[in-house]
Design a protein around this motif. Structure first.
Motif, PDB file in Angstrom:
ATOM      1  N   ILE A   2     -34.833  17.764   1.285  1.00 46.84           N
ATOM      2  CA  ILE A   2     -34.763  16.513   0.833  1.00 46.84           C
ATOM      3  C   ILE A   2     -36.548  15.805   1.056  1.00 46.84           C
ATOM      4  CG2 ILE A   2     -34.168  14.018   1.066  1.00 46.84           C
ATOM      5  CD1 ILE A   2     -31.701  15.067   2.616  1.00 46.84           C
ATOM      6  N   ARG A   3     -36.883  15.395  -0.005  1.00 43.62           N
ATOM      7  CA  ARG A   3     -38.408  14.904   0.431  1.00 43.62           C
ATOM      8  C   ARG A   3     -38.187  13.362   0.417  1.00 43.62           C
ATOM      9  NH1 ARG A   3     -43.800  16.455  -2.795  1.00 43.62           N
ATOM     10  NH2 ARG A   3     -45.113  15.071  -1.714  1.00 43.62           N
ATOM     11  N   LEU A   4     -38.986  12.739   1.500  1.00 44.71           N
ATOM     12  CA  LEU A   4     -38.806  11.370   1.881  1.00 44.71           C
ATOM     13  C   LEU A   4     -39.933  10.995   1.729  1.00 44.71           C
ATOM     14  CD1 LEU A   4     -35.953  11.545   4.782  1.00 44.71           C
ATOM     15  CD2 LEU A   4     -35.593  10.692   2.548  1.00 44.71           C
ATOM     16  N   THR A   5     -40.565  10.081   0.970  1.00 41.30           N
ATOM     17  CA  THR A   5     -41.785   9.631   0.994  1.00 41.30           C
ATOM     18  C   THR A   5     -41.783   8.198   1.729  1.00 41.30           C
ATOM     19  OG1 THR A   5     -42.545  10.333  -1.007  1.00 41.30           O
ATOM     20  CG2 THR A   5     -43.786   8.751  -0.294  1.00 41.30           C
ATOM     21  N   ILE A   6     -42.561   7.989   2.816  1.00 36.02           N
ATOM     22  CA  ILE A   6     -42.515   6.906   3.712  1.00 36.02           C
ATOM     23  C   ILE A   6     -43.675   6.595   3.956  1.00 36.02           C
ATOM     24  CG2 ILE A   6     -41.739   5.880   6.065  1.00 36.02           C
ATOM     25  CD1 ILE A   6     -39.683   8.125   6.110  1.00 36.02           C
ATOM     26  N   ASN A   7     -44.002   5.033   3.720  1.00 33.41           N
ATOM     27  CA  ASN A   7     -45.292   4.201   3.963  1.00 33.41           C
ATOM     28  C   ASN A   7     -45.643   4.442   5.601  1.00 33.41           C
ATOM     29  OD1 ASN A   7     -47.013   2.142   4.628  1.00 33.41           O
ATOM     30  ND2 ASN A   7     -46.485   1.306   2.540  1.00 33.41           N
ATOM     31  N   GLN A   8     -46.743   4.938   5.801  1.00 31.44           N
ATOM     32  CA  GLN A   8     -47.072   4.965   7.296  1.00 31.44           C
ATOM     33  C   GLN A   8     -47.508   3.750   7.867  1.00 31.44           C
ATOM     34  OE1 GLN A   8     -50.636   7.224   8.316  1.00 31.44           O
ATOM     35  NE2 GLN A   8     -51.124   7.842   6.321  1.00 31.44           N
ATOM     36  N   VAL A   9     -47.801   2.606   7.388  1.00 31.53           N
ATOM     37  CA  VAL A   9     -48.239   1.535   7.690  1.00 31.53           C
ATOM     38  C   VAL A   9     -47.067   0.703   8.186  1.00 31.53           C
ATOM     39  CG1 VAL A   9     -49.418  -0.649   7.790  1.00 31.53           C
ATOM     40  CG2 VAL A   9     -50.425   1.557   6.729  1.00 31.53           C
ATOM     41  N   ASN A  10     -45.872   0.612   7.076  1.00 31.11           N
ATOM     42  CA  ASN A  10     -45.052   0.117   7.345  1.00 31.11           C
ATOM     43  C   ASN A  10     -43.608   0.707   6.803  1.00 31.11           C
ATOM     44  OD1 ASN A  10     -43.365  -2.277   7.622  1.00 31.11           O
ATOM     45  ND2 ASN A  10     -44.346  -3.514   5.935  1.00 31.11           N
ATOM     46  N   PRO A  11     -43.218   1.657   7.542  1.00 30.57           N
ATOM     47  CA  PRO A  11     -42.151   2.645   7.189  1.00 30.57           C
ATOM     48  C   PRO A  11     -40.991   2.164   6.782  1.00 30.57           C
ATOM     49  CG  PRO A  11     -43.220   3.257   9.531  1.00 30.57           C
ATOM     50  CD  PRO A  11     -43.487   1.773   9.250  1.00 30.57           C
ATOM     51  N   GLU A  12     -40.505   2.665   5.675  1.00 32.39           N
ATOM     52  CA  GLU A  12     -38.985   2.070   5.411  1.00 32.39           C
ATOM     53  C   GLU A  12     -38.010   2.553   6.326  1.00 32.39           C
ATOM     54  OE1 GLU A  12     -41.260   3.912   3.574  1.00 32.39           O
ATOM     55  OE2 GLU A  12     -41.707   2.534   1.647  1.00 32.39           O
ATOM     56  N   MET A  13     -37.088   1.757   6.991  1.00 33.68           N
ATOM     57  CA  MET A  13     -36.243   2.060   7.839  1.00 33.68           C
ATOM     58  C   MET A  13     -35.008   2.877   7.449  1.00 33.68           C
ATOM     59  SD  MET A  13     -37.550   1.929  10.849  1.00 33.68           S
ATOM     60  CE  MET A  13     -36.016   2.500  11.846  1.00 33.68           C
ATOM     61  N   GLU A  14     -34.798   2.712   6.130  1.00 36.92           N
ATOM     62  CA  GLU A  14     -33.593   3.429   5.554  1.00 36.92           C
ATOM     63  C   GLU A  14     -33.782   4.815   5.372  1.00 36.92           C
ATOM     64  OE1 GLU A  14     -35.052   0.794   4.017  1.00 36.92           O
ATOM     65  OE2 GLU A  14     -35.332   1.798   2.105  1.00 36.92           O
ATOM     66  N   ARG A  15     -34.998   5.169   5.167  1.00 35.11           N
ATOM     67  CA  ARG A  15     -35.602   6.606   4.977  1.00 35.11           C
ATOM     68  C   ARG A  15     -35.682   7.360   6.274  1.00 35.11           C
ATOM     69  NH1 ARG A  15     -39.532   5.789  -0.085  1.00 35.11           N
ATOM     70  NH2 ARG A  15     -37.901   4.810  -1.434  1.00 35.11           N
ATOM     71  N   ILE A  16     -36.225   6.608   7.447  1.00 37.58           N
ATOM     72  CA  ILE A  16     -36.262   6.911   8.767  1.00 37.58           C
ATOM     73  C   ILE A  16     -35.017   7.309   9.422  1.00 37.58           C
ATOM     74  CG2 ILE A  16     -36.950   6.207  11.201  1.00 37.58           C
ATOM     75  CD1 ILE A  16     -39.528   6.481   9.671  1.00 37.58           C
ATOM     76  N   ASN A  17     -33.899   6.480   8.989  1.00 36.55           N
ATOM     77  CA  ASN A  17     -32.743   6.628   9.554  1.00 36.55           C
ATOM     78  C   ASN A  17     -32.160   7.835   8.907  1.00 36.55           C
ATOM     79  OD1 ASN A  17     -32.742   4.376  11.236  1.00 36.55           O
ATOM     80  ND2 ASN A  17     -31.867   3.073   9.646  1.00 36.55           N
ATOM     81  N   GLU A  18     -32.208   8.300   7.648  1.00 36.72           N
ATOM     82  CA  GLU A  18     -31.812   9.363   7.030  1.00 36.72           C
ATOM     83  C   GLU A  18     -32.461  10.668   7.637  1.00 36.72           C
ATOM     84  OE1 GLU A  18     -31.671  11.000   2.528  1.00 36.72           O
ATOM     85  OE2 GLU A  18     -32.289   8.966   2.719  1.00 36.72           O
ATOM     86  N   ALA A  19     -33.650  10.617   7.959  1.00 34.99           N
ATOM     87  CA  ALA A  19     -34.232  11.623   8.771  1.00 34.99           C
ATOM     88  C   ALA A  19     -33.672  11.814  10.036  1.00 34.99           C
ATOM     89  CB  ALA A  19     -35.713  11.573   8.849  1.00 34.99           C
ATOM     90  N   ALA A  20     -33.245  10.684  10.693  1.00 38.48           N
ATOM     91  CA  ALA A  20     -32.935  10.663  12.196  1.00 38.48           C
ATOM     92  C   ALA A  20     -31.436  11.440  12.128  1.00 38.48           C
ATOM     93  CB  ALA A  20     -32.930   9.421  12.729  1.00 38.48           C
ATOM     94  N   ALA A  21     -30.772  11.084  11.054  1.00 38.69           N
ATOM     95  CA  ALA A  21     -29.231  11.531  11.174  1.00 38.69           C
ATOM     96  C   ALA A  21     -29.371  12.865  11.036  1.00 38.69           C
ATOM     97  CB  ALA A  21     -28.637  10.894  10.086  1.00 38.69           C
ATOM     98  N   ILE A  22     -30.378  13.603  10.229  1.00 34.84           N
ATOM     99  CA  ILE A  22     -30.639  14.913  10.166  1.00 34.84           C
ATOM    100  C   ILE A  22     -30.786  15.767  11.383  1.00 34.84           C
ATOM    101  CG2 ILE A  22     -31.548  16.788   9.033  1.00 34.84           C
ATOM    102  CD1 ILE A  22     -32.145  15.098   6.631  1.00 34.84           C
ATOM    103  N   ILE A  23     -31.761  15.242  12.166  1.00 38.56           N
ATOM    104  CA  ILE A  23     -32.395  15.447  13.612  1.00 38.56           C
ATOM    105  C   ILE A  23     -30.965  15.663  14.535  1.00 38.56           C
ATOM    106  CG2 ILE A  23     -33.499  15.127  15.691  1.00 38.56           C
ATOM    107  CD1 ILE A  23     -35.581  15.982  13.561  1.00 38.56           C
TER     108      ILE A  23
END
Ligand code: AMP
Ligand code: MG
Length: 346
Positions: free
Chosen positions: A3-24
């Motif tokens: 999965i490729r998740l593009t996330i804004n590094q200044v103001n990260p989109e939390m739903e995408r962070i949470n998706e990645a965190a669930a994978i970890i």
């Protein structure tokens, strides 16, 4: 599938962070940006997940991983015997591009530390990395996100070319700010010892840590007590790379065949463009810019129709110490000392 998740590094989109965190959390592998280079991460307490990192990176098992935390409160989960003195320094230096070798907490699996009794720990200064660690609710073991021995990845396209299809997710967070790995300091000895020069300068670190011992073999391949990973040829493009000890040699090159490319500053390129092909690394007045472009340049020359890359040398102070370390590790030989010696390669 990756999965490729593009996330804004200044103001990260939390739903995408949470998706990645669930994978970890579920034992998967996520490539994520940090301020140094991209990291390839897994739950640091999940031995199977960390084992997968070695496999996809083709990393030798004797080269331990670095563990990333987002709060000082996590330190006791991964390290032991942490002194108050260290904590005071860590409060100032973290988050930041410095990794400390500390006595290990036994909870950290053997695969992560390559069975050493120490562990490498860092708190990255990057909004995406910090939020990912937080949301995962665990420490994340992550070495640099590149196939072993290759230049580290400083842009999402580098990561895609090495790991697309091989990991669960890749977070695209833009270009790495430093583009060079963290400085590694061994704090498990009586006095701090430099194991790898990196993005945090020694001069600055010494203000908080006192005198740091710099082993004389730091730039050479060595079986001795440097960071285990530093005994290997490293960061290397497939193309042959040599470094000159004296940059005036580049001005004397004359017209040389077009299978050669010179990696140098804007200032040197301005003088030799037209006679030799050059790849500009940035202005000599800003060595941080040179550092940021170095690994990208190494990857670029592999895609170019050249046989040999000649790299200029840089002053070994500040970030220059790390730049020279990476160039020397990536080249086949030590520095080329004369124009006659250089001509042998041409
Ligand atoms: P990378 O993140 O790919 O730059 O790799 C992590 C670096 O940290 C490698 O050079 C490792 O050898 C080094 N490292 C990790 N754990 C330890 C440790 N316990 N002692 C010394 N060096 C370590
Ligand atoms: Mg690495």
């Amino acid at each position: 599938m990756t999965i490729r998740l593009t996330i804004n590094q200044v103001n990260p989109e939390m739903e995408r962070i949470n998706e990645a965190a669930a994978i970890i959390r579920s034992g998967g592998i996520v490539v994520f940006p940090t301020e140094t280079v991209y990291g390839i991460g897994a739950d640091a307490f999940n031995a199977d997940a960390c084992g997968k990192i070695f496999k996809v990176k083709e990393r030798p098992a004797d080269n331990p991983l670095m563990v990333h935390i987002s709060k000082l409160g996590q330190l006791d989960d991964v390290a032991s015997d942490v002194t108050d003195e260290f904590m005071s320094a860590a409060k100032i230096l973290w988050p930041g591009p410095v990794t400390f070798i500390l006595k290990r907490n036994k909870k950290v699996p053997d695969v992560v530390t390559a069975k050493l009794d120490t562990v490498a720990v860092r708190m990255p200064a990057h909004p995406i990395a910090l939020r990912l660690i937080d949301a995962s609710g665990t420490a994340i073991a992550a070495p640099s996100a590149n196939i072993s021995k290759k230049p580290s990845a400083t842009r999402a396209e580098h990561v895609m070319s090495d790991f697309d299809g091989k990991v669960d997710a890749i977070i695209d967070g833009g270009h790495s700010a430093f583009g060079l790995e963290s400085t590694i300091i061994d704090m498990s000895k009586e006095r701090p010892v430099l194991l790898r020069p990196g993005a945090f300068t020694i001069e600055e670190l010494e203000k908080y840590l006192g005198t740091i011992t710099i082993p004389e073999y730091i730039d050479r391949e060595s079986e001795s007590a440097v960071a285990p990973g530093m005994k290997y040829r490293h960061y290397a493009p497939d193309k042959k790379l040599v470094v000159v000890s004296d940059n005036s040699m580049l001005l004397k090159l004359g017209s040389v065949k077009d299978k050669i490319i010179v990696l140098c500053s804007d200032e040197i390129a301005d003088k030799i463009d037209g006679k030799v092909r050059t790849l500009r690394l940035g202005s000599e007045g800003n060595l941080y810019e040179i550092a940021k472009n170095l690994f990208d340049a190494f990857r670029k020359i592999d895609r170019m129709d050249v046989e040999l890359a000649v790299v200029q040398s840089f002053p070994r102070r500040g970030i220059g110490l790390a730049i020279m370390n990476r160039i020397l590790k990536a080249s086949d030989s030590s520095e080329v000392g004369s124009i006659e010696e250089l001509r042998k390669y041409l």
